[in-house]
Design a protein around this motif. Structure first.
Motif: not given
Ligand SMILES: Cc1cc2nc3c(=O)[nH]c(=O)nc-3n(C[C@H](O)[C@H](O)[C@H](O)COP(=O)(O)OP(=O)(O)OC[C@H]3O[C@@H](n4cnc5c(N)ncnc54)[C@H](O)[C@@H]3O)c2cc1C
Lengths: 362, 478
Positions: A298-322
């Motif tokens: 249950g983890a994702a590594l994002f490379f490069g800046a910019g919006a990500s629908p996955l990041a938004a979805s993680i946050e929307a479902s109560g997860g955390q993006v740091v």
């Protein structure tokens, strides 16, 4: 003795040649009221010379080593004896353990099964704020004697004290693993295959045939990569008639290959409950920048800046993006008081801030 | 400080009158845990049912300056759950599984949930809580967290520390804090992991988020019989050196075998010097090959017999025998004392020889079980409590065994913790600076020193000794 040495120029690290030397630097820092070691201290430390490895009996399955050894060196050293440290990192294991553990970069394709660094450090010696070596834990595979401070030190970026030696629990180096690489142009078929392996329709029960697993990709090129003991026939069964699969490679392994190294540093890390990795992933199909997902952890590594629908979805479902390496952002997460109590521990173990602040004042 | 009426009244307000015990007979049942050699009765036992109630009790104790300790099932073997005067916060009524997510493989449980009950509830989903102490039918998850419990199957799966994702804790000052959570992706400092194994001296766990792991799809269970215990311990080293990590690798010596057979008749060979109970968590082609290698290695090291459990029933019988070794001791001795030393795995044969030698010096018999794959020994030191120095000799024997473990580079405890039992020996394992560092942290997090005082760190004269080996008043019903 190195007492005559002067502090390095700005931007240059202190390079202790032994743990005794590092202790002397800390004593000097205290006397001269300068800070050393922590993420925001005036003087950083290059731990690479602390490479002393204690005599090692493979039958004990514990290695005690200086934190100047790199993760790769440690793994190679123990592999020569048929042993394995089941820790990895997509950032490449060429960094000294001091950096690997200090920043806790141990989230990897092994984490769902083998956890992270805190699960494998049995004991540690660190230099405290008075410049004295202090030890906790033990050099055996099992121990409950006294407080185990390593879970506080791992990831605290040397702001509580300076780790100099660690005792690592090892296990036999697995034999007979296969490396599996399944390719597709979109992530969904790969996720479906993975889901079928961890909850087969035949039984409906939770299983896990993966020693390592990750989903990696960017626009048009996605791969499910993993390590498993499953025989080829079973692997073919997992894939079955899944639409959209472009290719399957299954190669027998010598030992355990490391997680493939990414070319750039992740900028953000997301964590979420595996079952929430739902349709959002589909929105990432056209993503230009690389993305690594550890579906079972249950983890994702994002490379490069910019919006990500996955990041938004993680946050929307109560997860955390740091931000990567920025664990203290947890303090902004409702319901986790770790950061608050880390600050408390900091004020107990380093009241004069010899190692600099734990993090920037917000 | 004696408990005053106003504090008891306060407790009754918090948890209700029936949930506060102050009667002498009731209190005596809390005078020891599994380590019956140490006895000290509390002045009051309180049974909270929620985090809020625990926090209110802790705050009341703080205000009154009265010491307090959390207690689960009281199966602990280091005297951790007793208190001389003061208050026991008995958590057995906080026994709910609050939330179970099979797809995300975690459960949130209250601390009083019994270890084996949790796995019973999760097995229908193909999941289990891996730590399986032999006391699992009674001990609680809160106690497991506090002692970082292990068990036969933690050799491969890891101990409690490796299966706790988060906790809600009432800290020593009564503040409620939550650490970690259900995410498996746990990096960075972990206050929750730090608390695991801290023996209830820094906070009282009121909710635990545990990781669940898939139940093994198949199991291969083997029983290797040896004439000589050294053959068994040498086989352990050989199996691990052959790059095989069994899910369990347990050693049982002759005296234990005879006690178990007298008690349960599970089919252990009573004339054997020792047996190894070995388990693999698969039954596929790979495990067939591994089982063959294990058999060859055991035979090379003197195994006189090697059998595979042919059915689940047979397997269960073998484990029943292993898990009831302690319970069977009553068949061969009026009392026994459990030691919990650890040595580097390569010294297993050496420490067993030392154990037999040390027991001989103290003129005592010792029955040995060991989580052999972990180098964690459990000599059961048999003694007669009716002889004047029986208990003292057992204690002295245990201390010598632990000293031998330390000399071999090992530890004072693999899974039972330090508690009261071994606190003065901590100075033999750690330097003064090491202990001062630990104490600094403890004093900082528990400044009044009221939470589970006198445990884990050496106290010297600072703590009043609890009555060592005290006998209960005649007629006490236990
Ligand atoms: C026959 C037998 C076999 C055993 N086998 C094993 C074994 O295989 N492996 C093993 O690890 N142990 C074993 N033990 C020891 C014991 O069962 C474990 O230590 C167990 O984890 C204790 O759980 P408990 O609920 O009985 O805790 P208790 O005995 O009630 O308490 C133990 C300690 O934990 C603290 N505590 C309890 N609950 C909490 C809480 N909620 N918050 C904070 N602190 C708390 C107490 O203050 C005390 O210090 C065995 C014991 C017996 C009697």
């Amino acid at each position: 003795m190195t007492m005559a040495r002067t502090w390095p120029h700005a931007g240059q690290p202190v390079i202790p040649d032994s743990s005794g030397d590092l202790a002397a630097w800390v004593q000097r820092a205290r006397e001269q009221k300068v800070s050393i070691g922590g993420p925001l201290a005036e003087h950083s430390i290059d731990f690479s010379a602390l490479r002393q490895t204690s005599p090692f009996n493979p039958a004990d399955m514990v290695l005690t080593t200086g934190v100047g050894q790199t993760l790769d060196q440690v793994k190679a050293h123990v592999a020569a004896e048929g042993l394995w440290l089941p820790l990895d990192t997509p950032m490449g294991g060429f960094m000294p353990l001091a950096d690997y553990l200090g920043n806790d970069l141990s989230l990897s394709w092994l984490s769902h099964r083998y956890g992270t660094a805190r699960d494998w450090v049995m004991g540690m010696t660190a230099i405290d704020d008075s410049g004295s070596p202090v030890t906790w834990g033990a050099k055996v595979v099992k121990n409950v004697a006294g407080y185990l401070l390593s879970p506080l030190y791992i990831g605290s970026r040397h702001a509580l004290g300076l780790m100099v030696e660690v005792s690592l629990r090892l296990i036999p180096l697995p034999t007979g693993l296969c490396r599996v690489n399944i390719a597709a142009s979109t992530p969904e078929p790969l996720l479906n295959i993975w889901r079928g392996t961890v909850r087969p329709r035949s039984s409906g029960l939770q299983t896990d045939p993966w020693e390592a697993i990750r989903l990696k990709g960017q626009a048009g090129e996605w791969q499910l990569e993993g390590l498993t003991y499953a025989p080829r026939g079973e692997i073919d069964g997992w894939i079955g008639l899944t639409e959209g699969v472009r290719g399957v490679e299954v190669t027998p392994c010598e030992g355990v290959p490391n997680e493939p190294v990414t070319t750039s540093q992740p900028v953000r890390i997301g964590r979420f409950l595996p079952a929430n990795l739902g349709q959002a992933i589909a929105l990432e199909t056209g993503r230009e920048k690389e993305l690594i997902i550890y579906p079972a952890t249950g983890a994702a590594l994002f490379f490069g800046a910019g919006a990500s629908p996955l990041a938004a979805s993680i946050e929307a479902s109560g997860g955390q993006v740091v931000e990567a390496g920025d664990w203290q952002r947890k303090s902004s997460v409702p319901g986790d008081d770790t950061a608050l109590y880390m600050q408390k521990v900091k004020s107990i173990l380093d009241p004069d801030s010899i190692f600099g602040p734990l993090w920037e004042a917000s | 400080m004696p408990l005053n009426d106003s504090l008891t009244r306060r407790f009754r307000k918090i948890v209700g009158r029936p949930n506060v015990d102050t009667g002498t007979a009731e209190l005596l049942t809390f005078a020891s845990d599994g380590l019956t050699l140490h006895q000290a009765a509390p002045e009051c036992v309180v049974y909270p049912q929620s985090t809020g109630e625990v926090a209110a009790i802790v705050k009341a104790c703080n205000r009154a300056g009265v010491p307090f300790v959390a207690r689960g099932a009281g199966t602990g073997l280091s005297g951790g759950a007793i208190i001389d005067g003061g208050v026991i916060i008995q958590l057995s009524r906080m026994n709910q599984i609050i939330y179970l997510s099979a797809d995300n493989r975690f459960a949130i449980v209250q601390p009083g949930v019994v270890n084996s009950y949790l796995s019973l509830q999760t097995r229908p989903y193909g999941l289990e809580f891996a730590p399986d102490p032999s006391s699992q039918a009674a001990c609680t998850i809160g106690g497991n967290v506090a002692e970082n419990a292990g068990g036969p199957h933690t050799l491969k799966q890891g101990v409690t520390l490796n299966h706790v994702l988060g906790q809600t804790v009432v800290m020593a000052d009564g503040q409620v804090a939550t650490f970690g959570g259900p995410y498996l992706a746990q990096t960075g400092p972990s206050f929750s992991s730090f608390l695991v194994g801290s023996e209830g001296t820094l906070g009282i766990t009121t909710e635990v988020t545990v990781r669940l792991v898939p139940v093994a799809a198949g199991i291969t269970t083997m029983l290797a019989t040896f004439a000589d215990p050294a053959g068994a311990t040498d086989s352990v080293t050989a199996i691990l050196a052959a790059r095989i990590l069994p899910s369990a690798l347990e050693f049982i010596d002759q005296l234990c075998i005879q006690a178990v057979e007298a008690h349960l008749k599970v089919g252990f060979p009573t004339d054997a010097g020792a047996i190894l109970l070995i388990e693999l968590d698969t039954d596929d082609e790979r495990s067939k090959g591994q089982a063959e290698t294990i058999e060859a290695l055991c035979r090379e090291h003197g195994a006189i017999d090697f059998t595979l459990a042919q059915s689940e029933e047979e397997r269960q019988k073998l484990w029943l025998g292993r898990k009831h070794v302690a319970g069977a001791m009553g068949k061969i001795s009026p009392a026994y004392y459990t030691n919990d030393g650890v040595v580097p795995r390569s010294r297993l044969t050496d420490i067993l020889q030392a154990v037999y030698r040390i027991a001989g010096i103290h003129k005592l018999k010792v029955a040995n079980i060991a989580h052999a794959g972990d180098g964690n020994i459990h000599p059961l030191i048999l003694f007669d409590p009716d002889t004047p120095d029986g208990a003292d000799r057992a204690l002295a024997c245990s201390e010598d065994i632990l000293a031998a473990c330390l000399e071999m580079g090992g530890s004072l405890s693999g899974e039972h913790g330090i508690g009261l039992e071994k606190r003065e020996m901590m100075a033999r394992m750690y330097s003064g600076a090491d202990l001062a560092h630990m104490r600094r942290l403890r004093n900082g997090l528990s400044p009044l020193g009221l939470l589970n005082p006198c445990k884990l760190l050496p106290e010297g004269a600072r703590c009043g000794e609890v009555k060592n080996g005290a006998t209960l008043p005649e007629g006490t019903w236990l």
